[in-house]
Design a protein around this motif. Sequence first.
Motif, PDB file in Angstrom:
ATOM      1  N   ILE A  42       1.022  -1.206   0.067  1.00  0.00           N
ATOM      2  CA  ILE A  42      -0.007  -0.110   0.026  1.00  0.00           C
ATOM      3  C   ILE A  42       0.892   1.379  -0.080  1.00  0.00           C
ATOM      4  O   ILE A  42       1.783   1.344   0.857  1.00  0.00           O
ATOM      5  N   SER A  43       0.665   2.252  -1.138  1.00  0.00           N
ATOM      6  CA  SER A  43       1.312   3.313  -1.106  1.00  0.00           C
ATOM      7  C   SER A  43       0.382   4.732  -1.101  1.00  0.00           C
ATOM      8  O   SER A  43      -0.592   4.482  -1.661  1.00  0.00           O
ATOM      9  N   ASN A  58       9.685   6.680  -8.555  1.00  0.00           N
ATOM     10  CA  ASN A  58       8.650   6.382  -9.304  1.00  0.00           C
ATOM     11  C   ASN A  58       8.494   4.781  -9.166  1.00  0.00           C
ATOM     12  O   ASN A  58       9.132   3.931  -9.462  1.00  0.00           O
ATOM     13  N   PRO A  59       7.096   4.631  -8.711  1.00  0.00           N
ATOM     14  CA  PRO A  59       6.697   3.174  -8.499  1.00  0.00           C
ATOM     15  C   PRO A  59       6.776   2.421  -9.910  1.00  0.00           C
ATOM     16  O   PRO A  59       6.759   1.267  -9.773  1.00  0.00           O
ATOM     17  N   PHE A  60       6.707   3.210 -11.058  1.00  0.00           N
ATOM     18  CA  PHE A  60       6.665   2.411 -12.382  1.00  0.00           C
ATOM     19  C   PHE A  60       7.896   1.735 -12.668  1.00  0.00           C
ATOM     20  O   PHE A  60       7.970   0.984 -13.515  1.00  0.00           O
ATOM     21  N   GLU A  61       8.935   2.164 -11.889  1.00  0.00           N
ATOM     22  CA  GLU A  61      10.406   1.532 -12.068  1.00  0.00           C
ATOM     23  C   GLU A  61      10.288   0.026 -11.791  1.00  0.00           C
ATOM     24  O   GLU A  61      11.120  -0.740 -12.381  1.00  0.00           O
ATOM     25  N   ASP A  75       2.628  13.158  -9.439  1.00  0.00           N
ATOM     26  CA  ASP A  75       3.444  12.706 -10.591  1.00  0.00           C
ATOM     27  C   ASP A  75       3.866  11.375 -10.341  1.00  0.00           C
ATOM     28  O   ASP A  75       4.853  10.958 -11.088  1.00  0.00           O
ATOM     29  N   GLY A  76       3.301  10.802  -9.466  1.00  0.00           N
ATOM     30  CA  GLY A  76       3.401   9.395  -9.282  1.00  0.00           C
ATOM     31  C   GLY A  76       4.488   8.974  -8.246  1.00  0.00           C
ATOM     32  O   GLY A  76       4.620   7.911  -7.703  1.00  0.00           O
ATOM     33  N   SER A  77       5.547  10.048  -7.812  1.00  0.00           N
ATOM     34  CA  SER A  77       6.370   9.819  -6.710  1.00  0.00           C
ATOM     35  C   SER A  77       5.799   9.254  -5.526  1.00  0.00           C
ATOM     36  O   SER A  77       4.827   9.899  -5.001  1.00  0.00           O
ATOM     37  N   PHE A 136      -3.801   4.685 -13.553  1.00  0.00           N
ATOM     38  CA  PHE A 136      -3.557   5.819 -12.814  1.00  0.00           C
ATOM     39  C   PHE A 136      -3.848   7.227 -13.165  1.00  0.00           C
ATOM     40  O   PHE A 136      -3.919   8.154 -12.390  1.00  0.00           O
ATOM     41  N   GLY A 137      -3.683   7.311 -14.517  1.00  0.00           N
ATOM     42  CA  GLY A 137      -4.463   8.635 -15.081  1.00  0.00           C
ATOM     43  C   GLY A 137      -5.799   8.894 -14.811  1.00  0.00           C
ATOM     44  O   GLY A 137      -6.212   9.803 -14.464  1.00  0.00           O
TER      45      GLY A 137
END
Length: 359
Positions: free
Chosen positions: A302-303, A333-336, A308-310, A350-351
């Motif tokens: 859970i975040s 960035n969680p998408f990493e 910007d996603g950070s 996310f968008g």
Amino acid sequence: MKPIPGNEQKNEVDQKALARDLEQAGKIIDETHRALKLSEDKFRMLFEHSLDGLLIAKPDGSFHEVNQAFCKILGYNREELLQLTRPDITIEDINLLNGLKTRREKGSYQGIGKMKRKDGVIIDVEMSSALFNDKSGEVFSYVSIRDITGKLIAEKKINQSEANLNALINSTTDAIFAIDRSCKLIALNQAFFDRGYRYSGIKFNPGDNFFNDSASEVRRTWWHKHMEKAFAGNDFTVEESFDFEGQTFYSEISFTPIKQGNEITGLVCFSRNITEKKLNEERLKNSEKRFRSLIENSNDIISLNNADGSIQYMSQSAKTVLGYEPDEMIGKNPFENIHPEDMARLVELFGKVLVHPGS
């Protein structure tokens, strides 16, 4: 016939005595005239230079004499006023009629009435009048007036301002009161009255001592401590709690010194009931504890993320699932860490969440 011996001498003495008496009487008459003239001059000076309007009326109601102030108040010159009578300048309302009745019965009266100026404007006056007899025995009346129109207008404005202020003060649910240095109530609003009656059973009024027999020693000590601080010139706000009928109540109390010049003569206190606020804060704190406990003990990652996603926050499960300490993930960035095959779908999701929060 020969004069009796000694009579001539006696007659001469009598004539001299009479002459002295006549001379003395003449002096007394002259002194009386001078005193009367001086008295008349003083009266004339006082009459003419009085700031109050002065009028002497004849028995038939016409005017015998007026001073300059009377002319100024009513807007006439002296010659014009001496051609008028009482009905020309007065409003015969109940006040005037009662005043004239009192003057007939008691010889004088004082009161408030209305008069008409030359320009038609009605003014309010303080009036005093008395009856007196002149040298011939005719009854004249003496009238003194003072224009109080401005004074009454000012008083009306002050009364209206006080009424507005009282309405404003009494419309708030905050308890407001003021005390002097002996802790006697100077003023209080309805909220203070109601709260005092509810918690102590006392109906407080101005003049009562703020400290009553129902107050506990602890509360007396608390209030004395803060009042002494305020009487020293400090303006501050504190919180108070007390128990009543099995419940704890909280108040936020502001102390403000009352100053007259450099002297502090009293205090104004504003007391706001913040019990509900305190209870809500406690509920929120407990809710946050429960929420954090659920998150920290969940097996899911859970975040909390910025737009910007950070990452702002990462749950402890990140260490078990991803092998990272939660603090290591903050700002990244969680998408990493997303598999390339899932990237497009998660970016789109996310968008949508940014556009429609909560969806």
